[in-house]
Design a protein around this motif. Structure first.
Motif, PDB file in Angstrom:
ATOM      1  N   LEU A   3       0.853  -1.107  -0.011  1.00 12.70           N
ATOM      2  CA  LEU A   3       0.073  -0.019   0.126  1.00 12.70           C
ATOM      3  C   LEU A   3       0.795   1.347  -0.092  1.00 12.70           C
ATOM      4  O   LEU A   3       0.674   2.150  -0.705  1.00 12.70           O
ATOM      5  N   ARG A   4       1.893   1.294   0.974  1.00 11.14           N
ATOM      6  CA  ARG A   4       2.900   2.571   0.939  1.00 11.14           C
ATOM      7  C   ARG A   4       3.413   2.702  -0.564  1.00 11.14           C
ATOM      8  O   ARG A   4       3.477   3.838  -1.095  1.00 11.14           O
ATOM      9  N   ARG A   5       3.797   1.540  -1.233  1.00  7.89           N
ATOM     10  CA  ARG A   5       4.568   1.604  -2.484  1.00  7.89           C
ATOM     11  C   ARG A   5       3.582   2.294  -3.569  1.00  7.89           C
ATOM     12  O   ARG A   5       4.011   3.177  -4.466  1.00  7.89           O
ATOM     13  N   VAL A   6       2.370   1.778  -3.491  1.00  7.45           N
ATOM     14  CA  VAL A   6       1.228   2.284  -4.336  1.00  7.45           C
ATOM     15  C   VAL A   6       0.980   3.773  -4.183  1.00  7.45           C
ATOM     16  O   VAL A   6       1.041   4.516  -5.378  1.00  7.45           O
ATOM     17  N   VAL A   7       0.811   4.205  -3.052  1.00  4.30           N
ATOM     18  CA  VAL A   7       0.520   5.666  -2.684  1.00  4.30           C
ATOM     19  C   VAL A   7       1.799   6.585  -3.058  1.00  4.30           C
ATOM     20  O   VAL A   7       1.505   7.637  -3.711  1.00  4.30           O
ATOM     21  N   GLU A   8       2.919   6.117  -2.743  1.00  5.39           N
ATOM     22  CA  GLU A   8       4.069   6.731  -2.938  1.00  5.39           C
ATOM     23  C   GLU A   8       4.200   7.087  -4.532  1.00  5.39           C
ATOM     24  O   GLU A   8       4.690   8.069  -5.026  1.00  5.39           O
ATOM     25  N   ALA A   9       3.908   6.200  -5.223  1.00  3.21           N
ATOM     26  CA  ALA A   9       3.997   6.241  -6.763  1.00  3.21           C
ATOM     27  C   ALA A   9       2.986   7.192  -7.296  1.00  3.21           C
ATOM     28  O   ALA A   9       3.052   7.561  -8.668  1.00  3.21           O
ATOM     29  N   LEU A  10       1.862   7.568  -6.813  1.00  2.00           N
ATOM     30  CA  LEU A  10       0.766   8.214  -7.324  1.00  2.00           C
ATOM     31  C   LEU A  10       1.026   9.415  -8.129  1.00  2.00           C
ATOM     32  O   LEU A  10       0.670   9.551  -9.103  1.00  2.00           O
ATOM     33  N   ALA A  20      -7.382   7.161  -8.748  1.00  2.00           N
ATOM     34  CA  ALA A  20      -6.822   6.050  -8.114  1.00  2.00           C
ATOM     35  C   ALA A  20      -7.941   5.337  -7.336  1.00  2.00           C
ATOM     36  O   ALA A  20      -8.504   6.348  -6.439  1.00  2.00           O
ATOM     37  N   TYR A  21      -8.242   4.405  -7.326  1.00  2.00           N
ATOM     38  CA  TYR A  21      -9.303   3.377  -6.540  1.00  2.00           C
ATOM     39  C   TYR A  21      -8.165   2.359  -5.965  1.00  2.00           C
ATOM     40  O   TYR A  21      -7.887   1.483  -6.607  1.00  2.00           O
ATOM     41  N   ILE A  22      -8.079   2.468  -4.685  1.00  2.00           N
ATOM     42  CA  ILE A  22      -7.118   1.410  -3.998  1.00  2.00           C
ATOM     43  C   ILE A  22      -7.866   0.680  -2.834  1.00  2.00           C
ATOM     44  O   ILE A  22      -8.407   1.156  -1.796  1.00  2.00           O
ATOM     45  N   ASN A  23      -8.117  -0.660  -3.201  1.00  2.00           N
ATOM     46  CA  ASN A  23      -8.654  -1.532  -2.434  1.00  2.00           C
ATOM     47  C   ASN A  23      -7.708  -1.775  -1.222  1.00  2.00           C
ATOM     48  O   ASN A  23      -6.420  -2.308  -1.598  1.00  2.00           O
ATOM     49  N   ALA A  40       2.015  10.964   5.141  1.00  3.02           N
ATOM     50  CA  ALA A  40       3.820  10.491   5.172  1.00  3.02           C
ATOM     51  C   ALA A  40       4.260   9.922   3.858  1.00  3.02           C
ATOM     52  O   ALA A  40       5.196  10.379   3.324  1.00  3.02           O
ATOM     53  N   TRP A  41       3.340   9.253   3.088  1.00  3.55           N
ATOM     54  CA  TRP A  41       4.039   8.468   1.942  1.00  3.55           C
ATOM     55  C   TRP A  41       3.811   9.270   0.819  1.00  3.55           C
ATOM     56  O   TRP A  41       4.650   9.500  -0.091  1.00  3.55           O
ATOM     57  N   LEU A  42       3.172  10.410   1.010  1.00  2.68           N
ATOM     58  CA  LEU A  42       3.053  11.514  -0.037  1.00  2.68           C
ATOM     59  C   LEU A  42       4.070  12.651   0.060  1.00  2.68           C
ATOM     60  O   LEU A  42       3.953  14.039  -0.444  1.00  2.68           O
ATOM     61  N   GLU A  43       4.829  12.320   1.100  1.00  2.00           N
ATOM     62  CA  GLU A  43       5.889  13.432   1.745  1.00  2.00           C
ATOM     63  C   GLU A  43       5.168  14.794   2.270  1.00  2.00           C
ATOM     64  O   GLU A  43       5.752  15.761   1.756  1.00  2.00           O
ATOM     65  N   GLY A  44       4.148  14.748   2.905  1.00  2.00           N
ATOM     66  CA  GLY A  44       3.534  15.862   3.373  1.00  2.00           C
ATOM     67  C   GLY A  44       2.653  16.568   2.621  1.00  2.00           C
ATOM     68  O   GLY A  44       2.148  17.773   2.772  1.00  2.00           O
TER      69      GLY A  44
END
Length: 126
Positions: A3-10, A20-23, A40-44
């Motif tokens: 999940l962290r990797r998916v959100v960071e890549a958005l 993005a629809y994330i299950n 945090a994953w989107l760097e604030g």
């Protein structure tokens, strides 16, 4: 981790007008909210996104398939869909719209509405 990797890549992978629809099935440690982790994953930079949080607690979840099952507080688990798009007004928002947590209606259709325009931002944001 996934999940962290998916959100960071958005920010680099999602088209400018995409959604993005994330299950997600997510262990939410005590004292935190899923929103904290996304920020945090989107760097604030979560304030650059419109987010509908269609997750709900699943305290009875049992991690039966992991090589190293989660051993923490099971009441902290959340399940559902998080939908995200870049803010169209330059000022993002996070809205919890979990409802009763039922994914499907009796006829088999999906009961989760992940339409940012239908829900709109929380009161006070326009």
């Amino acid at each position: 981790e996934l999940l962290r990797r998916v959100v960071e890549a958005l920010p680099t992978r999602l088209d400018a007008d995409g959604t993005a629809y994330i299950n997600a099935l997510f262990p939410n440690p005590p004292g935190t909210k899923i929103r904290d982790h996304f920020d945090a994953w989107l760097e604030g930079n979560l304030t650059e996104w419109d987010v509908l949080d269609h997750t709900w607690p699943v305290p009875g979840y049992q991690d039966l398939f992991s090589e190293q099952p989660f051993q923490g507080d099971m009441s902290a688990w959340r399940f559902g869909v998080v939908s995200m798009r870049r803010s169209r007004i330059g000022r993002g928002w996070w809205k919890e719209v979990a409802g009763n947590g039922l994914f499907f209606r009796e006829d088999g259709s999906c009961s989760v509405i992940a339409d940012h325009d239908a829900y709109g931002p929380p009161a006070g944001i326009s």
